[in-house]
Write a protein that holds these residues in place. Structure first.
Motif, PDB file in Angstrom:
ATOM      1  N   PRO A  46       0.826  -1.210   0.000  1.00 32.83           N
ATOM      2  CA  PRO A  46       0.000   0.000   0.000  1.00 32.83           C
ATOM      3  C   PRO A  46       0.863   1.264   0.000  1.00 32.83           C
ATOM      4  CG  PRO A  46      -0.715  -1.542   1.701  1.00 32.83           C
ATOM      5  CD  PRO A  46       0.625  -2.008   1.221  1.00 32.83           C
ATOM      6  N   TYR A  47       0.528   2.214  -0.860  1.00 32.79           N
ATOM      7  CA  TYR A  47       1.257   3.478  -0.948  1.00 32.79           C
ATOM      8  C   TYR A  47       0.377   4.637  -0.513  1.00 32.79           C
ATOM      9  CZ  TYR A  47       5.887   2.635  -2.833  1.00 32.79           C
ATOM     10  OH  TYR A  47       7.201   2.288  -2.962  1.00 32.79           O
ATOM     11  N   ASN A  48       0.986   5.570   0.221  1.00 30.78           N
ATOM     12  CA  ASN A  48       0.329   6.817   0.613  1.00 30.78           C
ATOM     13  C   ASN A  48       1.416   7.832   0.944  1.00 30.78           C
ATOM     14  OD1 ASN A  48       1.309   6.118   3.179  1.00 30.78           O
ATOM     15  ND2 ASN A  48      -0.625   5.131   3.738  1.00 30.78           N
ATOM     16  N   THR A  49       1.038   9.030   1.370  1.00 27.34           N
ATOM     17  CA  THR A  49       2.024  10.075   1.634  1.00 27.34           C
ATOM     18  C   THR A  49       2.959   9.698   2.775  1.00 27.34           C
ATOM     19  OG1 THR A  49       0.415  11.217   3.023  1.00 27.34           O
ATOM     20  CG2 THR A  49       0.596  11.943   0.738  1.00 27.34           C
ATOM     21  N   ALA A  50       2.450   8.973   3.769  1.00 29.05           N
ATOM     22  CA  ALA A  50       3.296   8.584   4.904  1.00 29.05           C
ATOM     23  C   ALA A  50       4.441   7.689   4.452  1.00 29.05           C
ATOM     24  CB  ALA A  50       2.450   7.882   5.965  1.00 29.05           C
ATOM     25  N   LEU A  51       4.152   6.738   3.572  1.00 36.34           N
ATOM     26  CA  LEU A  51       5.200   5.854   3.076  1.00 36.34           C
ATOM     27  C   LEU A  51       6.181   6.624   2.203  1.00 36.34           C
ATOM     28  CD1 LEU A  51       6.481   3.095   2.727  1.00 36.34           C
ATOM     29  CD2 LEU A  51       4.866   2.632   0.867  1.00 36.34           C
ATOM     30  N   MET A  52       5.666   7.510   1.361  1.00 34.10           N
ATOM     31  CA  MET A  52       6.551   8.302   0.508  1.00 34.10           C
ATOM     32  C   MET A  52       7.530   9.118   1.353  1.00 34.10           C
ATOM     33  SD  MET A  52       3.777   9.718  -2.231  1.00 34.10           S
ATOM     34  CE  MET A  52       3.183   8.732  -3.597  1.00 34.10           C
ATOM     35  N   GLU A  53       7.011   9.759   2.378  1.00 37.52           N
ATOM     36  CA  GLU A  53       7.870  10.578   3.233  1.00 37.52           C
ATOM     37  C   GLU A  53       8.900   9.711   3.947  1.00 37.52           C
ATOM     38  OE1 GLU A  53       7.419  14.406   6.194  1.00 37.52           O
ATOM     39  OE2 GLU A  53       5.705  13.059   5.915  1.00 37.52           O
ATOM     40  N   ALA A  54       8.502   8.541   4.380  1.00 36.74           N
ATOM     41  CA  ALA A  54       9.434   7.627   5.037  1.00 36.74           C
ATOM     42  C   ALA A  54      10.536   7.193   4.070  1.00 36.74           C
ATOM     43  CB  ALA A  54       8.682   6.415   5.572  1.00 36.74           C
ATOM     44  N   GLN A  55      10.181   6.934   2.804  1.00 41.47           N
ATOM     45  CA  GLN A  55      11.168   6.497   1.827  1.00 41.47           C
ATOM     46  C   GLN A  55      12.191   7.592   1.520  1.00 41.47           C
ATOM     47  OE1 GLN A  55       8.663   5.204  -1.431  1.00 41.47           O
ATOM     48  NE2 GLN A  55       8.725   3.074  -0.755  1.00 41.47           N
ATOM     49  N   MET A  56      11.790   8.846   1.628  1.00 38.38           N
ATOM     50  CA  MET A  56      12.688   9.958   1.326  1.00 38.38           C
ATOM     51  C   MET A  56      13.613  10.322   2.485  1.00 38.38           C
ATOM     52  SD  MET A  56      10.183  12.560  -0.757  1.00 38.38           S
ATOM     53  CE  MET A  56       9.073  11.992  -2.044  1.00 38.38           C
ATOM     54  N   GLN A  57      13.424   9.712   3.646  1.00 34.78           N
ATOM     55  CA  GLN A  57      14.171  10.104   4.835  1.00 34.78           C
ATOM     56  C   GLN A  57      15.691  10.016   4.691  1.00 34.78           C
ATOM     57  OE1 GLN A  57      13.155  11.751   7.637  1.00 34.78           O
ATOM     58  NE2 GLN A  57      11.326  11.906   6.363  1.00 34.78           N
ATOM     59  N   PRO A  58      16.264   8.986   4.045  1.00 32.42           N
ATOM     60  CA  PRO A  58      17.728   8.982   3.926  1.00 32.42           C
ATOM     61  C   PRO A  58      18.286  10.248   3.288  1.00 32.42           C
ATOM     62  CG  PRO A  58      16.844   6.842   3.339  1.00 32.42           C
ATOM     63  CD  PRO A  58      15.666   7.753   3.498  1.00 32.42           C
ATOM     64  N   ALA A  59      17.608  10.743   2.245  1.00 30.74           N
ATOM     65  CA  ALA A  59      18.057  11.977   1.596  1.00 30.74           C
ATOM     66  C   ALA A  59      17.786  13.186   2.482  1.00 30.74           C
ATOM     67  CB  ALA A  59      17.352  12.136   0.253  1.00 30.74           C
ATOM     68  N   ILE A  60      16.620  13.223   3.091  1.00 30.93           N
ATOM     69  CA  ILE A  60      16.252  14.354   3.954  1.00 30.93           C
ATOM     70  C   ILE A  60      17.215  14.472   5.127  1.00 30.93           C
ATOM     71  CG2 ILE A  60      14.475  15.224   5.538  1.00 30.93           C
ATOM     72  CD1 ILE A  60      12.385  13.955   3.618  1.00 30.93           C
ATOM     73  N   GLN A  61      17.522  13.357   5.743  1.00 32.94           N
ATOM     74  CA  GLN A  61      18.365  13.388   6.931  1.00 32.94           C
ATOM     75  C   GLN A  61      19.814  13.741   6.593  1.00 32.94           C
ATOM     76  OE1 GLN A  61      17.118  13.427   9.948  1.00 32.94           O
ATOM     77  NE2 GLN A  61      15.117  13.205   8.943  1.00 32.94           N
ATOM     78  N   LEU A  62      20.329  13.249   5.457  1.00 34.01           N
ATOM     79  CA  LEU A  62      21.702  13.601   5.079  1.00 34.01           C
ATOM     80  C   LEU A  62      21.793  15.094   4.765  1.00 34.01           C
ATOM     81  CD1 LEU A  62      24.588  12.703   4.539  1.00 34.01           C
ATOM     82  CD2 LEU A  62      23.938  12.259   2.161  1.00 34.01           C
ATOM     83  N   ALA A  63      20.795  15.631   4.069  1.00 34.80           N
ATOM     84  CA  ALA A  63      20.789  17.062   3.757  1.00 34.80           C
ATOM     85  C   ALA A  63      20.766  17.897   5.040  1.00 34.80           C
ATOM     86  CB  ALA A  63      19.592  17.399   2.877  1.00 34.80           C
ATOM     87  N   LYS A  64      19.972  17.475   6.009  1.00 39.37           N
ATOM     88  CA  LYS A  64      19.916  18.194   7.286  1.00 39.37           C
ATOM     89  C   LYS A  64      21.258  18.116   8.012  1.00 39.37           C
ATOM     90  CE  LYS A  64      14.958  17.845   8.271  1.00 39.37           C
ATOM     91  NZ  LYS A  64      13.925  17.280   9.176  1.00 39.37           N
TER      92      LYS A  64
END
Length: 371
Positions: free
Chosen positions: A284-302
């Protein structure tokens, strides 16, 4: 008298420059330094100077100043321009005048219509992201050729303000190991830094700029003129439904968003030869899963305090329209919630574009992107 004329001519020159220079290029920060390079939302100008057999009048007519003006009027603030080695250099490694002129035309149109730009080295003769053989990673001469491309691109494009133009070192590197890409990446950045210490350079991780490989990306230390980038096409079974260049091209059944891309009931009804091509398609896909999948990039940028850019994301029009538009709205929501600049794939095409090859505007898709 001569001095007065000189002052008058200089004043006229300043007025002329002010009339055409984008406001962002004239803006000054509080510390008196030029405004930095910033992106918010853009679109890819694909199949023009990349992945195209068009030449001559057909290529020139595919993308013009009229398109740049329209993109700006829709509310985009930049374009990403993929360029291929074969479009800018012939097989003797000599510059192709026509290709470079079109690139300059596009950048000058951006300048006039207050858009920023990203020049993305998309495909090399030694590296195509979907090719089985990629000599770039095994032949030193291929790596030197890659570096020479950037020496020449930098020499050609350094005239443009660092507030307006950024370089994307290479699109979707696919090396055998992350270290191979990290080593070449460092060499490429060094080549550009020799002449352009403040140019923003955009880099992504190995294996198609996936968020899953960000942990292995080695970012040069103490270089604040770097922008991190990833691409997002999840769920792939949805965004590339029936795409002829993929392994899933033979599945022509229904797909859905949100929820499971293909339901278990639909999977059970398929022959094993097709079903085996679709592992995980019932996730199942939704915004919560999408945001979770992007976390490696988000966290490295931060962690590195660097800007983050989703340089490609898109969904084919083979997907039911309601589901497709919902996907666009949701991905955009997640990107903008997390302060991630983006460029959709793409501006003009019959599959992904919000403008068709015939020039017809898809108002619904455009609304999902910018309203």
């Amino acid at each position: 008298m001569i001095r007065r004329k000189a002052i008058l001519y200089f004043a006229v020159f300043l007025l002329a420059i002010t009339a055409v220079v984008p406001q962002g290029l004239l803006a000054q920060e509080n510390n008196g330094q030029p405004a930095s390079f910033r992106l918010k939302r853009g679109t890819n100008i694909s199949h023009w100077l990349s992945q195209s057999t068009r030449r001559g009048k057909d290529r020139a007519a595919f993308f013009t100043e009229k398109d740049v003006k329209a993109i700006a009027s829709h509310g985009f603030d930049h374009i990403r321009i993929p360029v291929d080695e074969e479009q800018l250099w012939n097989e003797k490694n000599q510059p192709v005048k026509e290709g470079f002129q079109l690139l300059h035309d596009a950048l000058q149109w951006c300048y006039l219509h207050r858009l920023s730009a990203v020049v993305d080295l998309h495909i090399l003769r030694s590296h195509h992201f979907n090719a089985r053989e990629k000599p770039l990673w095994t032949k030193p001469e291929a790596q030197e050729r890659f570096l020479q491309c950037w020496r020449e691109l930098s020499a050609e494009l350094k005239r443009y303000p660092v507030t307006m133009l950024a370089y994307e070192l290479m699109n979707e590197p696919v090396a055998d190991s992350a270290e191979q890409w990290n080593e070449l990446l460092a060499r490429g950045i060094q080549v550009i830094r020799e002449k352009e210490p403040e140019r923003v350079i955009i880099i992504g991780s190995n294996k198609w700029q996936s968020v899953n490989t960000f942990a292995a990306l080695k970012v040069p230390e103490h270089d604040k003129h770097i922008m991190l980038s990833f691409h997002y096409y999840n769920p792939f079974y949805l965004t590339h439904h029936m795409a002829s260049w993929t392994k899933i091209r033979d599945y022509d059944g229904p797909v859905h968003y949100p929820g499971p891309t293909i339901t278990q009931k639909e999977l059970d009804a398929l022959p094993a030869s097709i079903r085996n091509l679709l592992p995980g398609s019932d996730q199942p896909y939704n915004t919560a899963l999408m945001e979770a999948q992007m976390q490696p990039a988000i966290q490295l940028a931060k962690k590195l305090q660097l800007p983050l850019y989703c340089g490609e994301w898109g969904c084919l029009n083979t997907v039911p329209r309601k589901d497709r538009l919902r996907w666009y709205k949701d991905v955009r929501k997640v990107l903008e919630k997390n302060g991630i600049a983006w460029s959709n794939w793409n501006y003009k095409s019959k599959g992904f574009g919000f403008v068709g090859d015939d020039g017809e505007l898809d108002k619904g898709l455009l609304k999902a992107l910018v309203k």
